[in-house]
Scaffold this motif. Sequence first.
Motif, PDB file in Angstrom:
ATOM      1  N   ARG A   1       0.827  -1.209   0.000  1.00 21.27           N
ATOM      2  CA  ARG A   1       0.000   0.000   0.000  1.00 21.27           C
ATOM      3  C   ARG A   1       0.863   1.262   0.000  1.00 21.27           C
ATOM      4  NH1 ARG A   1      -5.084  -0.263   3.891  1.00 21.27           N
ATOM      5  NH2 ARG A   1      -5.702   1.384   2.428  1.00 21.27           N
ATOM      6  N   LEU A   2       1.986   1.223   0.714  1.00 17.22           N
ATOM      7  CA  LEU A   2       2.881   2.379   0.693  1.00 17.22           C
ATOM      8  C   LEU A   2       3.532   2.528  -0.677  1.00 17.22           C
ATOM      9  CD1 LEU A   2       4.517   2.058   4.219  1.00 17.22           C
ATOM     10  CD2 LEU A   2       3.090   3.951   3.411  1.00 17.22           C
ATOM     11  N   GLY A   3       3.851   1.394  -1.320  1.00 16.21           N
ATOM     12  CA  GLY A   3       4.390   1.470  -2.675  1.00 16.21           C
ATOM     13  C   GLY A   3       3.397   2.084  -3.628  1.00 16.21           C
ATOM     14  N   SER A   4       2.137   1.723  -3.465  1.00 14.55           N
ATOM     15  CA  SER A   4       1.091   2.308  -4.294  1.00 14.55           C
ATOM     16  C   SER A   4       0.955   3.809  -4.030  1.00 14.55           C
ATOM     17  CB  SER A   4      -0.244   1.598  -4.013  1.00 14.55           C
ATOM     18  OG  SER A   4      -1.301   2.171  -4.758  1.00 14.55           O
ATOM     19  N   ALA A   5       1.019   4.180  -2.742  1.00 18.55           N
ATOM     20  CA  ALA A   5       0.939   5.605  -2.392  1.00 18.55           C
ATOM     21  C   ALA A   5       2.116   6.377  -2.979  1.00 18.55           C
ATOM     22  CB  ALA A   5       0.903   5.756  -0.873  1.00 18.55           C
ATOM     23  N   LYS A   6       3.298   5.769  -2.945  1.00 19.94           N
ATOM     24  CA  LYS A   6       4.487   6.419  -3.514  1.00 19.94           C
ATOM     25  C   LYS A   6       4.306   6.638  -5.014  1.00 19.94           C
ATOM     26  CE  LYS A   6       9.521   5.907  -3.894  1.00 19.94           C
ATOM     27  NZ  LYS A   6       9.589   5.963  -5.374  1.00 19.94           N
TER      28      LYS A   6
ATOM     29  N   THR B   1      -1.869   5.155 -19.382  1.00 21.05           N
ATOM     30  CA  THR B   1      -0.761   4.799 -18.499  1.00 21.05           C
ATOM     31  C   THR B   1      -0.603   5.844 -17.400  1.00 21.05           C
ATOM     32  OG1 THR B   1       0.372   3.722 -20.333  1.00 21.05           O
ATOM     33  CG2 THR B   1       1.703   4.256 -18.410  1.00 21.05           C
ATOM     34  N   GLY B   2      -0.742   7.115 -17.766  1.00 20.82           N
ATOM     35  CA  GLY B   2      -0.654   8.178 -16.775  1.00 20.82           C
ATOM     36  C   GLY B   2      -1.738   8.066 -15.720  1.00 20.82           C
ATOM     37  N   SER B   3      -2.941   7.660 -16.148  1.00 21.96           N
ATOM     38  CA  SER B   3      -4.045   7.506 -15.199  1.00 21.96           C
ATOM     39  C   SER B   3      -3.770   6.380 -14.209  1.00 21.96           C
ATOM     40  CB  SER B   3      -5.349   7.223 -15.960  1.00 21.96           C
ATOM     41  OG  SER B   3      -5.731   8.331 -16.755  1.00 21.96           O
ATOM     42  N   VAL B   4      -3.188   5.278 -14.722  1.00 21.32           N
ATOM     43  CA  VAL B   4      -2.892   4.155 -13.839  1.00 21.32           C
ATOM     44  C   VAL B   4      -1.779   4.514 -12.860  1.00 21.32           C
ATOM     45  CG1 VAL B   4      -2.110   1.752 -13.746  1.00 21.32           C
ATOM     46  CG2 VAL B   4      -3.697   2.474 -15.522  1.00 21.32           C
ATOM     47  N   LEU B   5      -0.795   5.279 -13.307  1.00 23.79           N
ATOM     48  CA  LEU B   5       0.255   5.751 -12.402  1.00 23.79           C
ATOM     49  C   LEU B   5      -0.357   6.611 -11.302  1.00 23.79           C
ATOM     50  CD1 LEU B   5       3.223   6.247 -11.558  1.00 23.79           C
ATOM     51  CD2 LEU B   5       3.260   8.147 -13.198  1.00 23.79           C
ATOM     52  N   SER B   6      -1.234   7.525 -11.676  1.00 21.00           N
ATOM     53  CA  SER B   6      -1.844   8.432 -10.699  1.00 21.00           C
ATOM     54  C   SER B   6      -2.731   7.702  -9.711  1.00 21.00           C
ATOM     55  CB  SER B   6      -2.658   9.514 -11.427  1.00 21.00           C
ATOM     56  OG  SER B   6      -1.815  10.333 -12.215  1.00 21.00           O
ATOM     57  N   SER B   7      -3.253   6.530 -10.109  1.00 20.96           N
ATOM     58  CA  SER B   7      -4.098   5.761  -9.200  1.00 20.96           C
ATOM     59  C   SER B   7      -3.296   4.739  -8.402  1.00 20.96           C
ATOM     60  CB  SER B   7      -5.203   5.040  -9.992  1.00 20.96           C
ATOM     61  OG  SER B   7      -4.657   4.067 -10.856  1.00 20.96           O
ATOM     62  N   GLY B   8      -1.976   4.696  -8.615  1.00 21.86           N
ATOM     63  CA  GLY B   8      -1.131   3.789  -7.850  1.00 21.86           C
ATOM     64  C   GLY B   8      -1.088   2.377  -8.376  1.00 21.86           C
ATOM     65  N   GLY B   9      -1.497   2.164  -9.625  1.00 22.62           N
ATOM     66  CA  GLY B   9      -1.525   0.826 -10.191  1.00 22.62           C
ATOM     67  C   GLY B   9      -0.200   0.349 -10.728  1.00 22.62           C
ATOM     68  N   VAL B  10       0.676   1.273 -11.093  1.00 22.34           N
ATOM     69  CA  VAL B  10       2.022   0.934 -11.547  1.00 22.34           C
ATOM     70  C   VAL B  10       2.989   1.931 -10.933  1.00 22.34           C
ATOM     71  CG1 VAL B  10       1.328  -0.105 -13.755  1.00 22.34           C
ATOM     72  CG2 VAL B  10       1.806   2.355 -13.649  1.00 22.34           C
TER      73      VAL B  10
ATOM     74  N   ASP C   1      -0.721   4.641 -26.901  1.00 24.78           N
ATOM     75  CA  ASP C   1      -1.209   4.218 -25.606  1.00 24.78           C
ATOM     76  C   ASP C   1      -1.678   2.775 -25.629  1.00 24.78           C
ATOM     77  OD1 ASP C   1      -1.634   4.720 -22.953  1.00 24.78           O
ATOM     78  OD2 ASP C   1      -3.712   5.293 -23.227  1.00 24.78           O
ATOM     79  N   ALA C   2      -1.692   2.146 -26.787  1.00 25.41           N
ATOM     80  CA  ALA C   2      -2.056   0.739 -26.964  1.00 25.41           C
ATOM     81  C   ALA C   2      -3.302   0.360 -26.199  1.00 25.41           C
ATOM     82  CB  ALA C   2      -0.901  -0.163 -26.572  1.00 25.41           C
ATOM     83  N   GLY C   3      -4.331   1.142 -26.336  1.00 23.09           N
ATOM     84  CA  GLY C   3      -5.593   0.799 -25.689  1.00 23.09           C
ATOM     85  C   GLY C   3      -5.589   1.168 -24.233  1.00 23.09           C
ATOM     86  N   SER C   4      -5.997   0.237 -23.399  1.00 20.80           N
ATOM     87  CA  SER C   4      -6.139   0.541 -21.968  1.00 20.80           C
ATOM     88  C   SER C   4      -5.118  -0.222 -21.161  1.00 20.80           C
ATOM     89  CB  SER C   4      -7.550   0.158 -21.499  1.00 20.80           C
ATOM     90  OG  SER C   4      -7.766  -1.226 -21.671  1.00 20.80           O
ATOM     91  N   VAL C   5      -4.690   0.420 -20.076  1.00 18.11           N
ATOM     92  CA  VAL C   5      -3.807  -0.231 -19.129  1.00 18.11           C
ATOM     93  C   VAL C   5      -4.590  -0.370 -17.846  1.00 18.11           C
ATOM     94  CG1 VAL C   5      -1.641  -0.089 -17.895  1.00 18.11           C
ATOM     95  CG2 VAL C   5      -1.824   0.890 -20.179  1.00 18.11           C
ATOM     96  N   ARG C   6      -4.764  -1.585 -17.397  1.00 23.76           N
ATOM     97  CA  ARG C   6      -5.561  -1.810 -16.205  1.00 23.76           C
ATOM     98  C   ARG C   6      -4.654  -2.204 -15.069  1.00 23.76           C
ATOM     99  NH1 ARG C   6      -8.231  -4.124 -20.388  1.00 23.76           N
ATOM    100  NH2 ARG C   6      -7.487  -6.239 -19.912  1.00 23.76           N
ATOM    101  N   GLY C   7      -4.604  -1.380 -14.023  1.00 24.43           N
ATOM    102  CA  GLY C   7      -3.706  -1.643 -12.903  1.00 24.43           C
ATOM    103  C   GLY C   7      -4.445  -2.243 -11.728  1.00 24.43           C
ATOM    104  N   ARG C   8      -3.701  -2.949 -10.897  1.00 25.11           N
ATOM    105  CA  ARG C   8      -4.252  -3.493  -9.660  1.00 25.11           C
ATOM    106  C   ARG C   8      -3.342  -3.061  -8.531  1.00 25.11           C
ATOM    107  NH1 ARG C   8      -4.768  -9.620  -9.867  1.00 25.11           N
ATOM    108  NH2 ARG C   8      -2.618  -9.636  -9.167  1.00 25.11           N
ATOM    109  N   ARG C   9      -3.902  -2.393  -7.546  1.00 18.61           N
ATOM    110  CA  ARG C   9      -3.080  -1.877  -6.462  1.00 18.61           C
ATOM    111  C   ARG C   9      -3.641  -2.323  -5.130  1.00 18.61           C
ATOM    112  NH1 ARG C   9      -6.383   2.219  -8.170  1.00 18.61           N
ATOM    113  NH2 ARG C   9      -7.519   3.386  -6.589  1.00 18.61           N
ATOM    114  N   GLY C  10      -2.776  -2.310  -4.130  1.00 17.11           N
ATOM    115  CA  GLY C  10      -3.211  -2.712  -2.786  1.00 17.11           C
ATOM    116  C   GLY C  10      -3.709  -1.545  -1.986  1.00 17.11           C
ATOM    117  N   ARG C  11      -4.977  -1.203  -2.117  1.00 13.97           N
ATOM    118  CA  ARG C  11      -5.518  -0.082  -1.360  1.00 13.97           C
ATOM    119  C   ARG C  11      -6.522  -0.572  -0.352  1.00 13.97           C
ATOM    120  NH1 ARG C  11      -7.672   4.739  -4.767  1.00 13.97           N
ATOM    121  NH2 ARG C  11      -7.779   5.561  -2.658  1.00 13.97           N
TER     122      ARG C  11
END
Length: 211
Positions: free
Chosen positions: A78-83, A142-151, A201-211
Motif C-alpha cells: 500500500r505504501l508502494g502504491s501511495a508512492k 498509463t498516466g491515469s494508472v500511475l496516478s491511481s497507484g496501479g504501476v 497508448d495501446a488501448g487501456s492499461v488496467r492496474g491493480r493496487r493494494g488499497r
Amino acid sequence: MKITERDSLSAHLATAGVVGCASPAVVSTRSPAAIAAQPAPDPVDLLLDELHDVLDRFGGLPAWEGMSVESARRASGRLGSAKARIDGVLVSVASALRSAVTSTGVSVAEVSSIMSGEFGGDRRDAQALVTLGEQLQQAPATGSVLSSGGVSRDQAGVIARGVGGVAGHGVAGGPGRGGAGVAGGGTDFDVDGSAAAGDADAGSVRGRRGR
C-alpha cells in the motif's frame, strides 16, 4: 569535536530554511477589510499540509519490530502504491511547470533546474519527471494508472516508451501480460492487445493496487 548525524541534519535543514524560522507571535494591525482581501490559500498547499500531517502520524506509531509478516507485506504494497501516486502528482507538477516556463520563452532545461533547486538538488531526477510527463501525453491511460497507484513510476516509463511493442508481442510472463521485468513488486497490469499496432497508448492499461 565529533559531528553527529543530528548535527549534520540540523545544519542542512537550517541552510534550507526548514528550521530556525520560528518568530514570536505578532498581533496583526491590519484592518478586517485588508485581512478579508488577502488571497485565498493555495488548494495545493492545503492538500500538501494534509499529506505531511498524515506522514507525521506514521512517525508516532509504536515500534515497527512487532509487525507481523502479513501486516508488513500489506503495508509495503500500500505504501508502494501511495508512492506511485505521489510520483504521478510530481509528473503533473513537472508538466505544469514546463508549460509555464516555456510559455515565457525560457528553455525547458530550466524546469529541471527549478525543481531540483526546491528539494534534493537532483537535476537528473527532475529531468526524468519532465521527460515522463512528455511521454505520458501520448499514453494518457498509463498516466491515469500511475496516478491511481496501479504501476510504479519506472513501470509507467517502460509502458509509455514501448507499450505498442508490448501489446503486439507481449513481455516476459506471457503475451500482453507484464512480467517481472516490467510489473514486478506484486503489481500486474494488462495491455489491451486489440489496439492497433503502434498506438502510443495501446488501448487501456488496467492496474491493480493494494488499497
